[in-house]
Design a protein around this motif. Structure first.
Motif, PDB file in Angstrom:
ATOM      1  N   ARG A  76      63.481  38.838  59.635  1.00  9.75           N
ATOM      2  CA  ARG A  76      62.246  39.490  60.064  1.00  9.75           C
ATOM      3  C   ARG A  76      61.943  39.157  61.528  1.00  9.75           C
ATOM      4  O   ARG A  76      62.162  38.027  61.968  1.00  9.75           O
ATOM      5  CB  ARG A  76      61.070  39.070  59.179  1.00  9.75           C
ATOM      6  CG  ARG A  76      61.119  39.670  57.782  1.00  9.75           C
ATOM      7  CD  ARG A  76      59.877  39.295  56.982  1.00  9.75           C
ATOM      8  NE  ARG A  76      59.820  37.870  56.716  1.00  9.75           N
ATOM      9  CZ  ARG A  76      58.771  37.256  56.187  1.00  9.75           C
ATOM     10  NH1 ARG A  76      57.672  37.955  55.910  1.00  9.75           N
ATOM     11  NH2 ARG A  76      58.799  35.954  55.957  1.00  9.75           N
ATOM     12  N   ALA A  78      59.173  39.774  64.958  1.00 15.36           N
ATOM     13  CA  ALA A  78      57.886  40.196  65.508  1.00 15.36           C
ATOM     14  C   ALA A  78      58.015  40.293  67.018  1.00 15.36           C
ATOM     15  O   ALA A  78      58.272  39.289  67.676  1.00 15.36           O
ATOM     16  CB  ALA A  78      56.788  39.204  65.127  1.00 15.36           C
ATOM     17  N   GLU A 129      49.937  49.205  61.065  1.00 18.44           N
ATOM     18  CA  GLU A 129      50.886  48.650  60.100  1.00 18.44           C
ATOM     19  C   GLU A 129      51.954  47.829  60.810  1.00 18.44           C
ATOM     20  O   GLU A 129      52.371  46.769  60.324  1.00 18.44           O
ATOM     21  CB  GLU A 129      51.534  49.782  59.287  1.00 18.44           C
ATOM     22  CG  GLU A 129      50.566  50.559  58.422  1.00 18.44           C
ATOM     23  CD  GLU A 129      49.959  49.693  57.329  1.00 18.44           C
ATOM     24  OE1 GLU A 129      50.649  48.777  56.843  1.00 18.44           O
ATOM     25  OE2 GLU A 129      48.790  49.928  56.956  1.00 18.44           O
ATOM     26  N   GLN A 130      52.402  48.308  61.967  1.00 17.75           N
ATOM     27  CA  GLN A 130      53.402  47.578  62.741  1.00 17.75           C
ATOM     28  C   GLN A 130      52.882  46.209  63.133  1.00 17.75           C
ATOM     29  O   GLN A 130      53.593  45.196  63.001  1.00 17.75           O
ATOM     30  CB  GLN A 130      53.753  48.386  63.995  1.00 17.75           C
ATOM     31  CG  GLN A 130      54.773  47.717  64.899  1.00 17.75           C
ATOM     32  CD  GLN A 130      54.984  48.502  66.192  1.00 17.75           C
ATOM     33  OE1 GLN A 130      54.166  49.348  66.569  1.00 17.75           O
ATOM     34  NE2 GLN A 130      56.080  48.235  66.875  1.00 17.75           N
ATOM     35  N   GLU A 132      50.529  44.481  61.686  1.00 15.67           N
ATOM     36  CA  GLU A 132      50.340  43.630  60.509  1.00 15.67           C
ATOM     37  C   GLU A 132      51.644  42.921  60.142  1.00 15.67           C
ATOM     38  O   GLU A 132      51.623  41.773  59.679  1.00 15.67           O
ATOM     39  CB  GLU A 132      49.832  44.459  59.329  1.00 15.67           C
ATOM     40  CG  GLU A 132      48.361  44.855  59.433  1.00 15.67           C
ATOM     41  CD  GLU A 132      47.450  43.646  59.554  1.00 15.67           C
ATOM     42  OE1 GLU A 132      47.673  42.644  58.851  1.00 15.67           O
ATOM     43  OE2 GLU A 132      46.508  43.695  60.373  1.00 15.67           O
ATOM     44  N   ARG A 133      52.754  43.600  60.327  1.00 11.78           N
ATOM     45  CA  ARG A 133      54.052  42.952  60.077  1.00 11.78           C
ATOM     46  C   ARG A 133      54.279  41.818  61.074  1.00 11.78           C
ATOM     47  O   ARG A 133      54.834  40.768  60.734  1.00 11.78           O
ATOM     48  CB  ARG A 133      55.182  43.975  60.141  1.00 11.78           C
ATOM     49  CG  ARG A 133      55.158  44.995  59.008  1.00 11.78           C
ATOM     50  CD  ARG A 133      56.420  45.820  58.958  1.00 11.78           C
ATOM     51  NE  ARG A 133      56.535  46.731  60.079  1.00 11.78           N
ATOM     52  CZ  ARG A 133      56.056  47.978  60.086  1.00 11.78           C
ATOM     53  NH1 ARG A 133      55.409  48.440  59.023  1.00 11.78           N
ATOM     54  NH2 ARG A 133      56.217  48.758  61.137  1.00 11.78           N
ATOM     55  N   HIS A 134      53.859  42.032  62.323  1.00 15.39           N
ATOM     56  CA  HIS A 134      53.972  40.982  63.332  1.00 15.39           C
ATOM     57  C   HIS A 134      53.116  39.774  62.947  1.00 15.39           C
ATOM     58  O   HIS A 134      53.539  38.623  63.139  1.00 15.39           O
ATOM     59  CB  HIS A 134      53.525  41.513  64.703  1.00 15.39           C
ATOM     60  CG  HIS A 134      54.408  42.585  65.239  1.00 15.39           C
ATOM     61  ND1 HIS A 134      54.060  43.357  66.329  1.00 15.39           N
ATOM     62  CD2 HIS A 134      55.624  43.027  64.843  1.00 15.39           C
ATOM     63  CE1 HIS A 134      55.039  44.222  66.579  1.00 15.39           C
ATOM     64  NE2 HIS A 134      55.982  44.038  65.697  1.00 15.39           N
ATOM     65  N   LEU A 136      52.358  38.747  59.937  1.00 20.02           N
ATOM     66  CA  LEU A 136      53.016  38.018  58.849  1.00 20.02           C
ATOM     67  C   LEU A 136      54.111  37.100  59.390  1.00 20.02           C
ATOM     68  O   LEU A 136      54.261  35.960  58.942  1.00 20.02           O
ATOM     69  CB  LEU A 136      53.605  39.005  57.832  1.00 20.02           C
ATOM     70  CG  LEU A 136      52.595  39.799  56.999  1.00 20.02           C
ATOM     71  CD1 LEU A 136      53.323  40.810  56.116  1.00 20.02           C
ATOM     72  CD2 LEU A 136      51.748  38.860  56.141  1.00 20.02           C
TER      73      LEU A 136
END
Length: 353
Positions: A76, A78, A129-130, A132-134, A136
Motif C-alpha cells: 500500500r 500514500a 476517497e483517494q 482516505e486511503r492515504h 489509512l
C-alpha cells in the motif's frame, strides 16, 4: 516549520519532453497527455505549497511536509501532497487538485471535471476517497513507529480561481479553495480544542516531538520511480543518459533547535528514469564470474542465482555502521538497498528476465 520542500519534478518533465521529441505519431498523444497531467499537477501543488508555506513555514506549532510518499511492506502506498502535523498531535492530509475549468460534486459524492474542449462534464476518481486511503497508510506508518493513533483530517485543496458546483445533499466541506485553507485549518483546530475541553480529553502538547516525528516520516519517504521509456514502449539500448540531477538537502528546524539534515536521494543517471541513488557495483557470479544473474527469494531471504552455472549466492547488504540494519526492498524487477537509520535508499540490482 518547513520540514520538507516539494520534490523537484523537472527531471521527469525533461524526460517526457525528450520522449515527445522522438515519438512517432502513434505515441505522441499519450505522451502529451502525460505531460499535461504532470504540469497541471505541478502547478496546483506549487500554488498550494506557496500558500501553506506563507503562513506556516515559520510556525512553532505546525510541521509542514510536502510531497511525502509512504510505502508499506504490504504494497500500500500514500502519495501525500502536503502533510501538516500540529503540536496537539493532529494530522492534516492535504490533496491538491488543479481544475482548469471547475468541478461539480453530485448528490452521490461523484466528482465531475469540466472538459472545455468537449463542452461536457467527465467523471474522475474521487479525491476524497483517494485521500482516505492515504490516511489509512499514514495511520499504519505511525503505528509502525510506535506512536498512538492520531486525529487525522482530510482536506482537498483546489485552485483559488476554480469553480466548485457543490451538492446540497453531499457534505463536501473538506473541499476547500487553497487561499481559504488557513481559515478552515484554524477553525478546525478551534473546534477540536473546544471538544477536547468539553470532554476532558485535553492532550499534552507534542511540541518537543514534532521534529522527531517529521524525521521518522522522512526516513520512510520513498520517491516514486517511473521508467517512461518502458511505459511508452520506447526503450533505446544505446541512448546516451541524461546527467544525474541532485535534489538539495531537506532540513528540519524547530524554533532554536539546530537543523537536522537528511540528504535527499539522487536521480538515477538513465535517460528516462526518475529514481533514487544508484548502486554502481557490478555483480558477477562467484563461481563462474558470469554477469547473468537474477535475484530470487528463498528460505533464507534474497539470493543471487546464476543462469550460466546455476550457482547460488546470498544477496547481502550492509551500510557499514554499527547497529544499523540495511535491507533489500523489491519493487517489480528492481531491488533497493535501504537503511532506515541512515535515511538512505539506492537502486541495488535489476532483474533482466
Amino acid at each position: 516549520m518547513l520540514c520538507k520542500k516539494p520534490d523537484d519534478k523537472q527531471a521527469a518533465v525533461a524526460v517526457l519532453e525528450n520522449l515527445l521529441a522522438r515519438a512517432g505519431s502513434n505515441k505522441k498523444a499519450a505522451i502529451e497527455r502525460e505531460l499535461h497531467i504532470m504540469r497541471a499537477g505541478i502547478k496546483g501543488e506549487r500554488e498550494a505549497a506557496y500558500l501553506i508555506d506563507f503562513h506556516l513555514k515559520d510556525s512553532r506549532k505546525t510541521a509542514v511536509l510536502h510531497d511525502l510518499r509512504l510505502q508499506l511492506d504490504d504494497g500500500r502506498v500514500a502519495q501525500i501532497d502536503h502533510l501538516l502535523i500540529h503540536q496537539t498531535y493532529r494530522f492534516y492530509v492535504l490533496e491538491t487538485k488543479h481544475f482548469s475549468h471547475g468541478v461539480k460534486i453530485t448528490d452521490e459524492g461523484e466528482f465531475l471535471r469540466w472538459n472545455d474542449w468537449k463542452k461536457t462534464y467527465e467523471g474522475m476518481p474521487s479525491p476524497i476517497e483517494q485521500n482516505e486511503r492515504h490516511v489509512l497508510v499514514l495511520k499504519k506508518a505511525l503505528a509502525m513507529m510506535g506512536l498512538p493513533e492520531p486525529a487525522v483530517e482530510s482536506m482537498i485543496l483546489v485552485a483559488p480561481q476554480a469553480r466548485i458546483d457543490r451538492s446540497k445533499k453531499f457534505n463536501s466541506s473538506m473541499v476547500i479553495k487553497a487561499d481559504q485553507f488557513l481559515t478552515a485549518y484554524q477553525k478546525n483546530l478551534d473546534s477540536a480544542n473546544v471538544l477536547s475541553m468539553i470532554s476532558g480529553l485535553v492532550r499534552t502538547t507534542f511540541s518537543e516531538s514534532l521534529v522527531d516525528i517529521s524525521r521518522k516520516l522522512l526516513r520512510m519517504h520513498r520517491p516514486i520511480l517511473v521508467d517512461y521509456e518502458a511505459k511508452f514502449g520506447m526503450r533505446q539500448d544505446h541512448a546516451l543518459p541524461l546527467p544525474a540531477l541532485e535534489q538539495g538537502p531537506i532540513s528540519i528546524e524547530f524554533g532554536n533547535t539546530p537543523a537536522v539534515t537528511a540528504v535527499a536521494p539522487v536521480s538515477e543517471p538513465a535517460s528516462t528514469a526518475v529514481a533514487l541513488s544508484v548502486e554502481t557495483t557490478v555483480h558477477a557470479c562467484k563461481k563462474c564470474r558470469s554477469a547473468k544473474l537474477s535475484i530470487q527469494y528463498g528460505k533464507f531471504g534474497y539470493y543471487f542465482k546464476c543462469s550460466d552455472c546455476d550457482a547460488n549466492a546470498p544477496a547481502k547488504v550492509a551500510c557499514g555502521k554499527d547497529g544499523h540494519r540495511e535491507r533489500l526492498r523489491k519493487d517489480g524487477k528492481r531491488f533497493y538497498r535501504e537503511c532506515q537509520d541512515c535515511a538512505s535508499s539506492s537502486l541495488y540490482f535489476v532483474n533482466q528476465d
